[in-house]
Scaffold this motif. Structure first.
Motif, mmCIF file in Angstrom:
data_model
loop_
_atom_site.group_PDB
_atom_site.id
_atom_site.type_symbol
_atom_site.label_atom_id
_atom_site.label_comp_id
_atom_site.label_asym_id
_atom_site.label_seq_id
_atom_site.Cartn_x
_atom_site.Cartn_y
_atom_site.Cartn_z
ATOM 1 N N PRO A 63 0.800 -1.231 0.000
ATOM 2 C CA PRO A 63 0.000 0.000 0.000
ATOM 3 C C PRO A 63 0.832 1.280 0.000
ATOM 4 O O PRO A 63 0.489 2.239 -0.687
ATOM 5 N N GLN A 64 1.954 1.308 0.756
ATOM 6 C CA GLN A 64 2.730 2.557 0.797
ATOM 7 C C GLN A 64 3.416 2.862 -0.527
ATOM 8 O O GLN A 64 3.723 4.011 -0.822
ATOM 9 N N HIS A 65 3.652 1.836 -1.347
ATOM 10 C CA HIS A 65 4.295 2.034 -2.646
ATOM 11 C C HIS A 65 3.290 2.345 -3.754
ATOM 12 O O HIS A 65 3.687 2.685 -4.863
ATOM 13 N N SER A 66 2.009 2.219 -3.468
ATOM 14 C CA SER A 66 0.988 2.378 -4.508
ATOM 15 C C SER A 66 -0.036 3.459 -4.143
ATOM 16 O O SER A 66 -0.152 4.469 -4.840
ATOM 17 N N ILE A 67 -0.752 3.257 -3.034
ATOM 18 C CA ILE A 67 -1.755 4.253 -2.650
ATOM 19 C C ILE A 67 -1.210 5.239 -1.619
ATOM 20 O O ILE A 67 -1.923 6.114 -1.147
ATOM 21 N N ASN A 68 0.093 5.088 -1.269
ATOM 22 C CA ASN A 68 0.752 5.991 -0.305
ATOM 23 C C ASN A 68 0.065 5.957 1.056
ATOM 24 O O ASN A 68 -0.290 6.984 1.639
ATOM 25 N N ALA A 69 -0.122 4.770 1.574
ATOM 26 C CA ALA A 69 -0.670 4.570 2.915
ATOM 27 C C ALA A 69 -0.125 3.259 3.457
ATOM 28 O O ALA A 69 0.210 2.353 2.691
ATOM 29 N N THR A 70 -0.013 3.150 4.782
ATOM 30 C CA THR A 70 0.350 1.884 5.397
ATOM 31 C C THR A 70 -0.846 1.332 6.151
ATOM 32 O O THR A 70 -1.773 2.061 6.500
ATOM 33 N N ILE A 71 -0.821 0.020 6.375
ATOM 34 C CA ILE A 71 -1.907 -0.622 7.117
ATOM 35 C C ILE A 71 -1.305 -1.505 8.207
ATOM 36 O O ILE A 71 -0.148 -1.910 8.127
ATOM 37 N N ARG A 72 -2.102 -1.766 9.227
ATOM 38 C CA ARG A 72 -1.675 -2.659 10.299
ATOM 39 C C ARG A 72 -2.857 -3.485 10.765
ATOM 40 O O ARG A 72 -4.000 -3.027 10.735
ATOM 41 N N ALA A 73 -2.551 -4.711 11.216
ATOM 42 C CA ALA A 73 -3.579 -5.580 11.762
ATOM 43 C C ALA A 73 -3.854 -5.207 13.210
ATOM 44 O O ALA A 73 -2.943 -5.147 14.034
ATOM 45 N N PHE A 74 -5.115 -4.918 13.512
ATOM 46 C CA PHE A 74 -5.553 -4.660 14.878
ATOM 47 C C PHE A 74 -6.668 -5.639 15.220
ATOM 48 O O PHE A 74 -7.406 -6.083 14.343
ATOM 49 N N GLY A 75 -6.793 -5.940 16.504
ATOM 50 C CA GLY A 75 -7.885 -6.791 16.962
ATOM 51 C C GLY A 75 -7.368 -8.061 17.606
ATOM 52 O O GLY A 75 -6.181 -8.388 17.502
ATOM 53 N N PRO A 76 -8.239 -8.824 18.264
ATOM 54 C CA PRO A 76 -7.820 -10.077 18.920
ATOM 55 C C PRO A 76 -7.447 -11.135 17.892
ATOM 56 O O PRO A 76 -7.885 -11.095 16.740
ATOM 57 N N ASP A 77 -6.609 -12.083 18.299
ATOM 58 C CA ASP A 77 -6.185 -13.164 17.405
ATOM 59 C C ASP A 77 -7.399 -13.866 16.801
ATOM 60 O O ASP A 77 -8.367 -14.172 17.491
ATOM 61 N N GLY A 78 -7.315 -14.105 15.506
ATOM 62 C CA GLY A 78 -8.399 -14.767 14.802
ATOM 63 C C GLY A 78 -9.483 -13.829 14.327
ATOM 64 O O GLY A 78 -10.325 -14.213 13.515
ATOM 65 N N GLN A 79 -9.459 -12.597 14.837
ATOM 66 C CA GLN A 79 -10.467 -11.619 14.422
ATOM 67 C C GLN A 79 -9.819 -10.303 13.983
ATOM 68 O O GLN A 79 -10.460 -9.256 14.000
ATOM 69 N N GLN A 80 -8.551 -10.368 13.642
ATOM 70 C CA GLN A 80 -7.850 -9.147 13.269
ATOM 71 C C GLN A 80 -8.343 -8.607 11.927
ATOM 72 O O GLN A 80 -8.736 -9.365 11.044
ATOM 73 N N ARG A 81 -8.311 -7.298 11.813
ATOM 74 C CA ARG A 81 -8.675 -6.624 10.563
ATOM 75 C C ARG A 81 -7.618 -5.585 10.237
ATOM 76 O O ARG A 81 -6.926 -5.068 11.115
ATOM 77 N N TRP A 82 -7.508 -5.257 8.968
ATOM 78 C CA TRP A 82 -6.571 -4.226 8.531
ATOM 79 C C TRP A 82 -7.139 -2.841 8.824
ATOM 80 O O TRP A 82 -8.309 -2.572 8.552
ATOM 81 N N HIS A 83 -6.310 -1.974 9.362
ATOM 82 C CA HIS A 83 -6.674 -0.570 9.571
ATOM 83 C C HIS A 83 -5.586 0.316 8.959
ATOM 84 O O HIS A 83 -4.398 -0.036 8.989
ATOM 85 N N PHE A 84 -6.005 1.452 8.439
ATOM 86 C CA PHE A 84 -5.033 2.391 7.868
ATOM 87 C C PHE A 84 -4.265 3.087 8.989
ATOM 88 O O PHE A 84 -4.842 3.511 9.991
ATOM 89 N N LEU A 85 -2.955 3.178 8.800
ATOM 90 C CA LEU A 85 -2.070 3.713 9.828
ATOM 91 C C LEU A 85 -1.531 5.081 9.396
ATOM 92 O O LEU A 85 -1.956 6.114 9.892
ATOM 93 N N ASP A 86 -0.618 5.104 8.446
ATOM 94 C CA ASP A 86 -0.081 6.343 7.889
ATOM 95 C C ASP A 86 -0.754 6.605 6.544
ATOM 96 O O ASP A 86 -0.755 5.722 5.679
ATOM 97 N N VAL A 87 -1.314 7.753 6.364
ATOM 98 C CA VAL A 87 -1.904 8.147 5.076
ATOM 99 C C VAL A 87 -1.165 9.400 4.626
ATOM 100 O O VAL A 87 -1.313 10.465 5.223
ATOM 101 N N PHE A 88 -0.338 9.269 3.585
ATOM 102 C CA PHE A 88 0.548 10.356 3.184
ATOM 103 C C PHE A 88 -0.203 11.460 2.454
ATOM 104 O O PHE A 88 -1.015 11.189 1.554
ATOM 105 N N GLU A 89 0.099 12.672 2.837
ATOM 106 C CA GLU A 89 -0.547 13.842 2.251
ATOM 107 C C GLU A 89 -0.377 13.865 0.729
ATOM 108 O O GLU A 89 0.715 13.662 0.205
ATOM 109 N N ASP A 90 -1.483 14.104 0.046
ATOM 110 C CA ASP A 90 -1.526 14.264 -1.406
ATOM 111 C C ASP A 90 -1.283 12.965 -2.179
ATOM 112 O O ASP A 90 -1.130 12.985 -3.391
#
Length: 421
Positions: free
Chosen positions: A88-115
């Protein structure tokens, strides 16, 4: 809108030539920082190769990338000059991270680069990524993004509420000898974050020489100082690496000429060396100086100790905080480790990626390139960061609910540290 331009008629002969080129490049140029046994790796590569001659294109590419991953090094990847599945950071200019309890984790946006594409489409830090082009994605499956394509991304709030679909258009970028086909984020970005506190956001160190970035950085520093800033937060979270421009930023952290770290070629690594015997080279200040330095080392071993430039005292010296996370890569890690070793800044956040090798791109046929590491990077004290990363002085993390409420816990911690300085 799909613009997949990779040929779908790659025949067995072309594939055999690509595989042979990949193997040759690795055996000739790869920087061995992890004790790789190349004879064993080459044997496994040869055993796997026949099974890649008749599969579809994506399976062929995945097979080669799996073989490269066995080398255990960063900056080692096969890509096509026209279409690639990118992080994602090389294409849409954002990073993601897995949050949530084991087995129920989901991707959330972390860094969203300006412009960047994600920012322009309205994606915000903390939001949950639900699906891409109608396909649900949850950890560990990384959602695919392709350059030159338009994706429909389903997102929701951090808690899974208020779902919406966003159209994200990724511009086409062709890979070159100097860089892989990435969408370069805008850099540097700066503002006055609080009274007397400047914020420098550096998602990338652009340019083959770093000179243009250095000039833009100079202008940003002058502007922040003119507004009375004597404290500085340097945000390297999500930084995808880049060029020598990081050395200019390192130069602003100290008054004199100080060793930042040293590069090391495979030849010098095999022969043995002492750090004190390496040529000591400050980052060139102009393009002619860069070309002169390049010519100086063109016909000899390129293992050098890189120095800061001696920019003199700065009003923010002694009051600098650097933000890092697991998506802080490469040149940004070199900067963070330099600041940490020399106690020039307080490093705040989470441990960095540990992707610190210098790489070149080699053509391997049919529009494919191999990115291969050709030198290692060591701190001025001789520590290898590859696979290790930089540990923060102060551990501080974020959570999606706070990010969604526009509360940046790591930046808040940095402000508190500078207030107490």
């Amino acid at each position: 809108t799909k613009t997949n331009m990779t040929t779908t008629t790659l025949g067995p002969k072309q594939r055999t030539e690509i595989l042979a080129s990949v193997k040759k490049c690795i055996l000739k140029q790869h920087f061995n920082v992890g004790g790789v046994n190349y004879d064993e790796w080459a044997k496994r590569f040869d055993e796997r190769s026949p099974s890649l001659l008749g599969v579809d294109i994506e399976e062929f590419e995945d097979g080669v990338r799996k073989a490269l991953a066995e080398l255990g090094s960063s900056h080692t990847v096969l890509y096509h000059e026209r279409t690639n599945r990118l992080l994602p950071q090389h294409s849409i200019n954002a990073t993601i991270r897995a949050f949530g309890p084991d087995g129920q984790q989901r991707w959330h946006f972390l860094d969203v680069f300006e412009d960047g594409p994600a920012h322009r489409a309205g994606i915000k830090p903390g939001e949950m990524l639900v699906a891409v082009d109608g396909t649900p994605y949850a950890p560990p499956a990384m959602p695919p993004f392709r350059i030159g394509e338009t994706h429909k991304i389903a997102v929701s709030s951090a808690m899974g509420e208020n779902p919406r679909e966003i159209t994200v258009s990724i511009p086409f970028r062709k890979g070159t000898k100097d860089r892989p086909p990435i969408v370069e984020p805008k850099s540097p970005i700066y503002r006055v974050a609080a009274p007397k506190t400047g914020l420098l956001k550096i998602p990338y160190f652009p340019g083959p020489t770093g000179i243009s970035f250095a000039n833009a950085l100079d202008a940003a520093i002058v502007d922040l100082k003119s507004q009375g800033c004597d404290r500085l937060i340097i945000d390297l979270r999500g930084n995808i690496g880049g060029s020598l421009g990081f050395a200019r930023l390192a130069s602003y952290l100290c008054a004199g000429r100080v060793p930042i770290g040293h590069s090391l070629t495979p030849t010098r690594l095999r022969k043995g060396y002492t750090r004190d015997a390496l040529p000591r080279v400050p980052m060139p200040r102009t393009t002619p100086q860069f070309m002169l330095a390049l010519a100086r080392f063109a016909l000899r071993d390129k293992s050098v100790m890189l120095l800061t430039q001696g920019l003199g005292p700065q009003p923010f010296h002694g009051r600098v905080a650097i933000l890092v996370n697991e998506w802080t890569n490469s040149a940004a890690e070199m900067l963070a480790s330099f600041a940490s070793e020399n106690r020039l800044a307080t490093i705040i956040g989470t441990k960095t990626a540990g992707n610190v090798l210098g790489a070149v791109n080699q053509r391997v046929g049919a529009g494919y390139w191999l990115r291969v590491p050709v030198f290692g990077w060591y701190t001025s004290n001789g520590k290898c960061l590859e696979g290790q990363g930089v540990l923060p002085d102060l551990e501080a993390d974020v959570d999606p609910a706070s990010l969604g409420a526009a509360i940046d816990q790591q930046a808040t911690r940095a402000a508190e540290v500078l207030d107490a300085a």
